[in-house]
Design an enzyme around this catalytic site. Structure first.
Site, short mmCIF file in Angstrom:
data_model
loop_
_atom_site.label_atom_id
_atom_site.label_comp_id
_atom_site.label_asym_id
_atom_site.label_seq_id
_atom_site.Cartn_x
_atom_site.Cartn_y
_atom_site.Cartn_z
CG HIS A 111 4.36 -2.26 -7.56
ND1 HIS A 111 5.01 -1.65 -6.52
CD2 HIS A 111 4.61 -3.59 -7.44
CE1 HIS A 111 5.62 -2.59 -5.79
NE2 HIS A 111 5.39 -3.78 -6.34
CD GLU B 164 5.83 -6.23 -3.91
OE1 GLU B 164 6.33 -5.33 -3.20
OE2 GLU B 164 5.98 -6.27 -5.14
NE ARG C 42 6.88 3.95 -11.84
CZ ARG C 42 7.48 3.43 -10.79
NH1 ARG C 42 8.80 3.53 -10.64
NH2 ARG C 42 6.78 2.79 -9.88
CB THR D 100 9.74 6.74 -7.91
OG1 THR D 100 10.50 5.61 -7.50
CG2 THR D 100 8.43 6.78 -7.16
CE LYS E 105 2.17 2.07 -8.63
NZ LYS E 105 2.98 3.06 -7.86
CG PHE F 159 4.32 9.24 -0.01
CD1 PHE F 159 4.04 7.91 -0.31
CD2 PHE F 159 5.66 9.60 0.22
CE1 PHE F 159 5.04 6.95 -0.37
CE2 PHE F 159 6.67 8.64 0.16
CZ PHE F 159 6.36 7.31 -0.13
CE1 TYR G 87 3.28 0.53 -3.06
CE2 TYR G 87 0.90 0.38 -3.21
CZ TYR G 87 2.14 0.46 -3.83
OH TYR G 87 2.22 0.46 -5.20
NE ARG H 97 13.03 -0.76 -8.37
CZ ARG H 97 12.06 -0.16 -7.70
NH1 ARG H 97 10.91 -0.76 -7.49
NH2 ARG H 97 12.22 1.06 -7.21
CG ASN I 25 4.42 5.83 -9.81
OD1 ASN I 25 3.50 5.06 -9.59
ND2 ASN I 25 5.52 5.86 -9.09
P1 ATP Z 1 6.52 1.09 -6.64
O1 ATP Z 1 6.80 0.47 -5.29
O2 ATP Z 1 5.08 1.50 -6.79
O3 ATP Z 1 7.03 0.26 -7.77
P2 ATP Z 1 8.86 2.70 -6.39
O4 ATP Z 1 9.49 1.46 -5.85
O5 ATP Z 1 9.49 3.34 -7.57
O6 ATP Z 1 7.33 2.44 -6.74
P3 ATP Z 1 8.53 3.58 -3.67
O7 ATP Z 1 9.54 4.41 -3.00
O8 ATP Z 1 8.42 2.12 -3.34
O9 ATP Z 1 8.73 3.78 -5.26
O10 ATP Z 1 7.13 4.29 -3.44
C1 ATP Z 1 5.92 3.55 -3.63
C2 ATP Z 1 4.91 4.43 -4.29
O11 ATP Z 1 4.54 5.48 -3.41
C3 ATP Z 1 5.39 5.14 -5.55
O12 ATP Z 1 5.33 4.36 -6.71
C4 ATP Z 1 4.42 6.29 -5.62
O13 ATP Z 1 3.15 5.86 -6.15
C5 ATP Z 1 4.24 6.65 -4.16
N1 ATP Z 1 5.18 7.71 -3.78
C6 ATP Z 1 6.51 7.59 -3.56
N2 ATP Z 1 7.06 8.77 -3.24
C7 ATP Z 1 6.04 9.66 -3.25
C8 ATP Z 1 5.95 11.06 -2.99
N3 ATP Z 1 7.03 11.77 -2.66
N4 ATP Z 1 4.73 11.63 -3.10
C9 ATP Z 1 3.62 10.92 -3.42
N5 ATP Z 1 3.65 9.59 -3.67
C10 ATP Z 1 4.84 8.97 -3.59
MG MG Z 2 8.62 0.31 -4.29
#
Ligand code: ATP
Ligand code: MG
Length: 139
Positions: A117, A128, A104, A93, A11, A59, A51, A87, A114
């Site tokens: 992805h 994706e 992370r 996350t 990212k 968010f 997304y 993962r 973070n």
């Molecule tokens: P990713 O999809 O990026 O691999 P993830 O699967 O661990 O991450 P998701 O729940 O899919 O988490 O959320 C997607 C992304 O949205 C997160 O990686 C983060 O960048 C952002 N995000 C998630 N929760 C929050 C939050 N509470 N506040 C701000 N940003 C958030």
């Molecule tokens: Mg995700």
């Protein structure tokens, strides 16, 4: 995409901080093979589409703004059990909750910024992967 593949993005926060090399090295050392890769930047429409599953979340605006804020590195990774193992390698996350030694834990700044992805299912890995790469770019 086959079920032994996952899609990652390094990212904008991690690219800006100079962590492309460190993250790719950790990915390789964990046994993933890079089968597609490029540096690119998401457009507003692209980030909103990627997304889309999160569009009702509070968010979402912040997430799209962050993900379009600078270049990213997108890659398709291949390994047995790729989605789950990747993962595990990246950690939770929220980096404050990410296990020690995970990508992370080492490189992420916050739950929003973070570092990486990772796809959350084989089905989404395929969607994706095809979002970022045409068939002839996937080796
Ligand atoms: P990713 O999809 O990026 O691999 P993830 O699967 O661990 O991450 P998701 O729940 O899919 O988490 O959320 C997607 C992304 O949205 C997160 O990686 C983060 O960048 C952002 N995000 C998630 N929760 C929050 C939050 N509470 N506040 C701000 N940003 C958030
Ligand atoms: Mg995700």
């Amino acid at each position: 995409m086959a079920t032994n593949r996952t899609l990652t993005m390094i990212k904008p926060d991690a690219v800006k901080a100079g962590h492309i090399g460190g993250i790719l090295n950790q990915i390789n050392e964990a046994g993933f093979r890079i089968v597609a890769m490029k540096m690119t930047q998401l457009t507003q429409a692209g980030a909103e589409a990627f997304y889309a599953v999160h569009k009702e979340r509070p968010f979402f605006g912040e997430l799209v703004e962050f993900m379009t804020s600078g270049p990213i590195v997108a890659a398709i990774l291949e390994k047995d059990n790729a989605v789950a193992d990747f993962r595990t390698l990246i950690g939770a996350t929220n980096p404050a909750e990410a296990a020690e030694g995970t990508i992370r834990a080492k490189y992420a700044k916050s739950i929003g910024e973070n570092a990486v992805h990772g796809s959350d299912s084989d089905e989404n890995a395929e969607i994706e992967g095809n979002f970022h790469f045409g068939g002839v770019e996937q080796f």
